[in-house]
Design a protein around this motif. Structure first.
Motif, PDB file in Angstrom:
ATOM      1  N   LYS A  56       0.820  -1.210   0.000  1.00 15.42           N
ATOM      2  CA  LYS A  56       0.000   0.000   0.000  1.00 15.42           C
ATOM      3  C   LYS A  56       0.852   1.258   0.000  1.00 15.42           C
ATOM      4  N   GLN A  57       1.919   1.288   0.796  1.00 15.75           N
ATOM      5  CA  GLN A  57       2.715   2.500   0.946  1.00 15.75           C
ATOM      6  C   GLN A  57       3.679   2.729  -0.219  1.00 15.75           C
ATOM      7  N   GLN A  58       4.250   1.639  -0.731  1.00 20.85           N
ATOM      8  CA  GLN A  58       5.264   1.780  -1.765  1.00 20.85           C
ATOM      9  C   GLN A  58       4.694   1.687  -3.183  1.00 20.85           C
ATOM     10  N   PHE A  59       3.673   0.842  -3.367  1.00 20.06           N
ATOM     11  CA  PHE A  59       3.164   0.602  -4.720  1.00 20.06           C
ATOM     12  C   PHE A  59       1.706   1.023  -4.886  1.00 20.06           C
ATOM     13  N   GLU A  60       1.105   1.556  -3.810  1.00 24.09           N
ATOM     14  CA  GLU A  60      -0.282   2.016  -3.842  1.00 24.09           C
ATOM     15  C   GLU A  60      -1.232   0.918  -4.297  1.00 24.09           C
ATOM     16  N   ILE A  61      -0.925  -0.310  -3.884  1.00 20.23           N
ATOM     17  CA  ILE A  61      -1.788  -1.458  -4.152  1.00 20.23           C
ATOM     18  C   ILE A  61      -2.477  -1.827  -2.855  1.00 20.23           C
ATOM     19  N   ASP A  62      -3.794  -1.697  -2.822  1.00 20.67           N
ATOM     20  CA  ASP A  62      -4.546  -1.911  -1.583  1.00 20.67           C
ATOM     21  C   ASP A  62      -5.276  -3.249  -1.648  1.00 20.67           C
TER      22      ASP A  62
END
Length: 527
Positions: free
Chosen positions: A220-226
């Motif tokens: 979530k923080q590095q690749f914005e994949i939730d």
């Protein structure tokens, strides 16, 4: 309780007098004759019993000369005078460990992910109460470990056995105690095994959530994949099953060594983030709410206590006498562990305050710094490997003690073993998914399991072990001392369990809003 308990219990590991003189032997013979030639506890004396083998304490040892129950340095025992059988000399270990190796194993067994939960535990207690409480709980745990080791040693001498497991020691001790405990002896091993199983499975549940939560945080923080954390757990489920299919731990040893190195480096980086800015006292309370203290107690006990590995480590030592003593392996390890836990909890809480998460890794700035994400990934790998080691204990208990014994003549015995291994992993996975608030869940495990395994059971074992072999005055002192420990353990079990269950029910009701994402931001982590 002695004032300087750490120094006292370091060198004192028995309840048997160091010397056996002629007058005591005559007194023992007089006791036998007064009972018609019957021994004090005839059911559990070796066939070649000698009076000095039990080293009885005289009933007329009263007044100023009666110092009550006292402990004996194993190094100072005159083995020929106390008892002819020496368990340590009869142990056969294929690959015995040195003192340094045992110390490192003990540190690794206690310094797992539990240390990462200490700032969150201090948030529940406050920095003053947390510091004092951690020291008190640590000293009490260390004392109970000494009590357990000594009782096992004495039971081994009486039964002429080189070593005993925790379960065997519990059954043997209850068989030597008063009648009310003898009736419980046949069930003692099963009760201990149940607590050990719940403890190990709970630990594995925490590992599943820890790995998935840190991976989710990095994505979530590095690749914005939730991703929903449940999906991440599903992704790691198959690798977890495969790693638990490894039947010989020697094949996991290289990965374990890498995991140990990774853990040390990661802790160093975490300390860098803690002390990069001067911790502030603003908004930090010295004492938390009394209603939250049971959560602190359960978390610290679950993180500190390594009762499951103590006897196996001591049984595998090249020089087991060095495990105890003022500067023995146990005291050195536990003092180091207590200091590290207090330090991490105190400074972690002062650094992050009420924002301290269930794992301090989730407080790291992984949204802005790649190094923080690297630490989370490294620890996720280390804990993933450790899952196989923790699950091995539960598999060993179920297979060797129960299921495997019933399948000795089965043609599909190996297949059933793999079915058991897979089932245990699935159970840990299911519990991790079903209970989203693992800070309360692990506090529940600490209060429920380790209050019994680490505090109450060792006190009961010691009481039964020496029930017939000390004077009346010493027995009274022993009962009072151990009753205090048992009451403390039972109170911790009841209050901690009730508080944790209430918190779990309340949080689950509040969070049952139909959202797809489960907030795993407060999961408390154990060894």
């Amino acid at each position: 309780m002695p004032k300087n308990i750490l120094a006292e219990m370091g060198s004192q590991v028995g309840l048997t007098p160091a010397r056996q003189n002629k007058k005591e032997a005559e007194e023992w013979a007089r006791r036998q004759s007064s009972r018609g030639g019957q021994m004090v506890n005839p059911s559990f004396e070796p066939d070649d019993f000698l009076p000095q083998s039990l080293s009885p304490v005289k009933d007329d040892k009263k007044g100023r000369k009666d110092k009550g129950i006292f402990l004996v340095n194993m190094k100072e025992k005159n083995i020929e005078e106390v008892e002819e059988y020496e368990p340590y000399d009869n142990r056969v270990v294929d690959h015995p460990t040195t003192n340094t190796e045992t110390l490192l194993h003990l540190l690794k067994g206690s310094l797992g992910t539990g240390i990462l939960a200490m700032p969150h535990a201090f948030k529940n207690s406050g920095y003053v109460v947390g510091s004092i409480g951690t020291v008190v709980i640590g000293v009490l745990c260390t004392y109970c470990i000494h009590v357990l080791i000594d009782s096992c040693y004495v039971l081994c001498k009486r039964r002429r056995l080189p070593s005993l497991t925790y379960t065997a020691a519990a059954e043997a001790a209850l068989n030597e105690g008063p009648d009310v405990f003898k009736k419980c002896a046949p069930y003692a091993a099963h009760i201990v095994n149940i607590f050990l199983l719940v403890y190990q499975i709970g630990t594995c549940c925490v590992y599943v959530v820890f790995v998935a939560e840190n991976i989710q945080y990095v994505l979530k923080q590095q690749f914005e994949i939730d991703f929903n954390i449940t999906y991440i757990m599903l992704c790691i489920l198959l690798p977890l099953i495969f790693i638990n299919w490894v039947r010989d731990l020697k094949y996991l040893a290289p990965f374990s060594a890498i995991a140990n190195a990774v853990t040390i480096v990661s802790f160093g980086i975490i300390l860098y983030y803690i002390f990069r800015e001067i911790p502030s006292m603003e908004g930090r309370v010295p004492a938390g709410r009394i209603t939250d203290f049971p959560l602190f107690f359960g978390t610290v006990l679950f993180a500190l206590e390594a009762i499951g590995v103590i006897l196996p480590l001591e049984n595998e030592m090249k020089t087991p006498r060095d495990f105890v003593g003022k500067f023995g392996v146990l005291n050195r390890a536990m003092i180091s562990i207590i200091i590290l836990y207090v330090g991490m909890g105190l400074f972690g809480y002062l650094r992050y305050g009420v924002e301290a998460k269930g794992s301090i890794t989730l407080n790291l700035p992984s949204d802005t710094e790649v190094l923080a994400s690297v630490v989370q990934c490294l620890l996720a790998f280390a804990i993933f490997v450790t899952h196989g080691l923790a699950c091995y204990v539960a598999i060993d208990i179920l297979w060797n003690e129960y299921i495997g014994q019933r399948l000795l003549n089965s043609n599909h015995r190996l297949l059933w073993e793999y079915v058991l291994r897979t089932t245990i992993v699935l159970i840990t996975f299911a519990l991790a998914v079903a209970v989203p608030l693992l800070d309360l869940f692990i506090s529940l495990f600490g209060a429920l399991c380790l209050s019994a395994l680490g505090l109450a059971f060792p006190a009961i074992i010691q009481t039964c072990t020496y029930w017939y072999y000390v004077s009346d005055s010493e027995r009274l002192r022993m009962i009072i001392k151990n009753a205090i420990v048992v009451v403390f353990g039972v109170l911790g079990l009841i209050v901690g369990t009730w508080t944790s269950l209430q918190g779990i029910i309340q949080k689950l009701e509040e969070g049952d809003d139909g959202n797809s994402t489960i907030p795993f931001t407060n999961s408390t982590l154990e060894n």
